[in-house]
Write a protein that holds these residues in place. Structure first.
Motif, PDB file in Angstrom:
ATOM      1  N   PRO A  40       0.832  -1.205   0.000  1.00 17.45           N
ATOM      2  CA  PRO A  40       0.000   0.000   0.000  1.00 17.45           C
ATOM      3  C   PRO A  40       0.871   1.262   0.000  1.00 17.45           C
ATOM      4  O   PRO A  40       2.039   1.223   0.373  1.00 17.45           O
ATOM      5  N   LEU A  41       0.273   2.348  -0.411  1.00 19.90           N
ATOM      6  CA  LEU A  41       0.904   3.665  -0.403  1.00 19.90           C
ATOM      7  C   LEU A  41       2.110   3.742  -1.343  1.00 19.90           C
ATOM      8  O   LEU A  41       3.034   4.526  -1.114  1.00 19.90           O
ATOM      9  N   THR A  42       2.100   2.935  -2.399  1.00 25.52           N
ATOM     10  CA  THR A  42       3.110   3.007  -3.443  1.00 25.52           C
ATOM     11  C   THR A  42       2.441   3.516  -4.718  1.00 25.52           C
ATOM     12  O   THR A  42       1.208   3.507  -4.832  1.00 25.52           O
ATOM     13  N   ALA A  43       3.247   3.913  -5.663  1.00 24.71           N
ATOM     14  CA  ALA A  43       2.699   4.384  -6.944  1.00 24.71           C
ATOM     15  C   ALA A  43       1.860   3.281  -7.596  1.00 24.71           C
ATOM     16  O   ALA A  43       0.786   3.550  -8.148  1.00 24.71           O
ATOM     17  N   GLU A  44       2.327   2.049  -7.525  1.00 26.95           N
ATOM     18  CA  GLU A  44       1.595   0.933  -8.120  1.00 26.95           C
ATOM     19  C   GLU A  44       0.257   0.717  -7.432  1.00 26.95           C
ATOM     20  O   GLU A  44      -0.747   0.419  -8.080  1.00 26.95           O
ATOM     21  N   SER A  45       0.246   0.901  -6.134  1.00 28.32           N
ATOM     22  CA  SER A  45      -0.994   0.747  -5.379  1.00 28.32           C
ATOM     23  C   SER A  45      -2.001   1.823  -5.770  1.00 28.32           C
ATOM     24  O   SER A  45      -3.171   1.527  -6.034  1.00 28.32           O
ATOM     25  N   PHE A  46      -1.546   3.065  -5.820  1.00 30.06           N
ATOM     26  CA  PHE A  46      -2.449   4.161  -6.191  1.00 30.06           C
ATOM     27  C   PHE A  46      -2.962   3.989  -7.616  1.00 30.06           C
ATOM     28  O   PHE A  46      -4.127   4.264  -7.906  1.00 30.06           O
ATOM     29  N   GLU A  47      -2.099   3.535  -8.511  1.00 29.71           N
ATOM     30  CA  GLU A  47      -2.523   3.311  -9.900  1.00 29.71           C
ATOM     31  C   GLU A  47      -3.583   2.211  -9.962  1.00 29.71           C
ATOM     32  O   GLU A  47      -4.599   2.344 -10.652  1.00 29.71           O
ATOM     33  N   ALA A  48      -3.357   1.128  -9.228  1.00 34.00           N
ATOM     34  CA  ALA A  48      -4.302   0.006  -9.236  1.00 34.00           C
ATOM     35  C   ALA A  48      -5.643   0.396  -8.621  1.00 34.00           C
ATOM     36  O   ALA A  48      -6.702   0.083  -9.177  1.00 34.00           O
ATOM     37  N   THR A  49      -5.611   1.071  -7.488  1.00 33.73           N
ATOM     38  CA  THR A  49      -6.870   1.434  -6.828  1.00 33.73           C
ATOM     39  C   THR A  49      -7.636   2.464  -7.651  1.00 33.73           C
ATOM     40  O   THR A  49      -8.866   2.409  -7.711  1.00 33.73           O
ATOM     41  N   ASP A  50      -6.914   3.377  -8.289  1.00 33.15           N
ATOM     42  CA  ASP A  50      -7.588   4.347  -9.149  1.00 33.15           C
ATOM     43  C   ASP A  50      -8.260   3.635 -10.320  1.00 33.15           C
ATOM     44  O   ASP A  50      -9.417   3.918 -10.638  1.00 33.15           O
ATOM     45  N   PHE A  51      -7.550   2.698 -10.935  1.00 29.55           N
ATOM     46  CA  PHE A  51      -8.118   1.968 -12.070  1.00 29.55           C
ATOM     47  C   PHE A  51      -9.353   1.182 -11.647  1.00 29.55           C
ATOM     48  O   PHE A  51     -10.391   1.227 -12.310  1.00 29.55           O
ATOM     49  N   VAL A  52      -9.264   0.477 -10.537  1.00 31.47           N
ATOM     50  CA  VAL A  52     -10.391  -0.364 -10.112  1.00 31.47           C
ATOM     51  C   VAL A  52     -11.587   0.488  -9.695  1.00 31.47           C
ATOM     52  O   VAL A  52     -12.737   0.134  -9.961  1.00 31.47           O
ATOM     53  N   ARG A  87     -14.934   1.109  -1.656  1.00 29.54           N
ATOM     54  CA  ARG A  87     -14.584   1.422  -0.253  1.00 29.54           C
ATOM     55  C   ARG A  87     -13.257   0.774   0.137  1.00 29.54           C
ATOM     56  O   ARG A  87     -12.434   1.401   0.824  1.00 29.54           O
ATOM     57  N   GLU A  88     -13.049  -0.460  -0.294  1.00 28.14           N
ATOM     58  CA  GLU A  88     -11.784  -1.144   0.017  1.00 28.14           C
ATOM     59  C   GLU A  88     -10.614  -0.437  -0.651  1.00 28.14           C
ATOM     60  O   GLU A  88      -9.545  -0.296  -0.051  1.00 28.14           O
ATOM     61  N   ALA A  89     -10.802  -0.002  -1.891  1.00 34.92           N
ATOM     62  CA  ALA A  89      -9.738   0.736  -2.591  1.00 34.92           C
ATOM     63  C   ALA A  89      -9.422   2.031  -1.853  1.00 34.92           C
ATOM     64  O   ALA A  89      -8.244   2.399  -1.692  1.00 34.92           O
ATOM     65  N   ASP A  90     -10.445   2.717  -1.370  1.00 32.05           N
ATOM     66  CA  ASP A  90     -10.240   3.944  -0.590  1.00 32.05           C
ATOM     67  C   ASP A  90      -9.454   3.648   0.682  1.00 32.05           C
ATOM     68  O   ASP A  90      -8.553   4.408   1.056  1.00 32.05           O
ATOM     69  N   ALA A  91      -9.789   2.555   1.353  1.00 34.65           N
ATOM     70  CA  ALA A  91      -9.098   2.180   2.592  1.00 34.65           C
ATOM     71  C   ALA A  91      -7.625   1.876   2.320  1.00 34.65           C
ATOM     72  O   ALA A  91      -6.750   2.241   3.114  1.00 34.65           O
ATOM     73  N   ILE A  92      -7.345   1.233   1.206  1.00 33.91           N
ATOM     74  CA  ILE A  92      -5.951   0.959   0.839  1.00 33.91           C
ATOM     75  C   ILE A  92      -5.213   2.276   0.608  1.00 33.91           C
ATOM     76  O   ILE A  92      -4.080   2.454   1.072  1.00 33.91           O
TER      77      ILE A  92
END
Length: 115
Positions: A40-52, A87-92
């Motif tokens: 979490p809190l990496t560029a890859e994480s933010f990219e994935a959560t934004d996409f989903v 909601r889960e993506a937001d929590a991540i």
């Protein structure tokens, strides 16, 4: 004759949409798997959560449309799933969760159902 052709076109169009939806879900799964490895809190994480989040926003919008051909009960269930995923993506993104597996599993189940 025209009715048969229209039915075939409608069926082909529906099948094409399912293929595109499955591909989008598989892309989300791939991005989430990479994000899980990076954390979490990496560029890859933010990219994935934004996409989903964006993907499920599109799905929810389509599911809310009364012209959507799915049964109302199924649409409601999928909308609820979409809200949960977002909601889960937001929590991540907040660093409150690392539940990549939960989001991956849900997306995998939905993608498999489109096959």
């Amino acid at each position: 004759m025209y009715h048969q052709r229209y039915a075939q076109i409608a069926s082909d169009s529906s099948q094409s949409a399912r293929v595109r939806e499955k591909e989008a879900l598989e892309k989300a799964i791939s991005k989430l798997a990479t994000a899980k490895l990076k954390g979490p809190l990496t560029a890859e994480s933010f990219e994935a959560t934004d996409f989903v989040r964006r993907l499920w926003s599109v799905f929810i919008s389509d599911l809310c449309n009364e012209e959507n051909g799915l049964p109302a009960e199924l649409r409601a269930s999928l909308i609820s799933i979409g809200f949960w995923v977002r909601r889960e993506a937001d929590a991540i993104d907040r660093g409150d969760s690392a539940n990549f597996d939960g989001i991956i599993d849900i997306n995998r189940i939905i993608a498999d159902g489109l096959a």
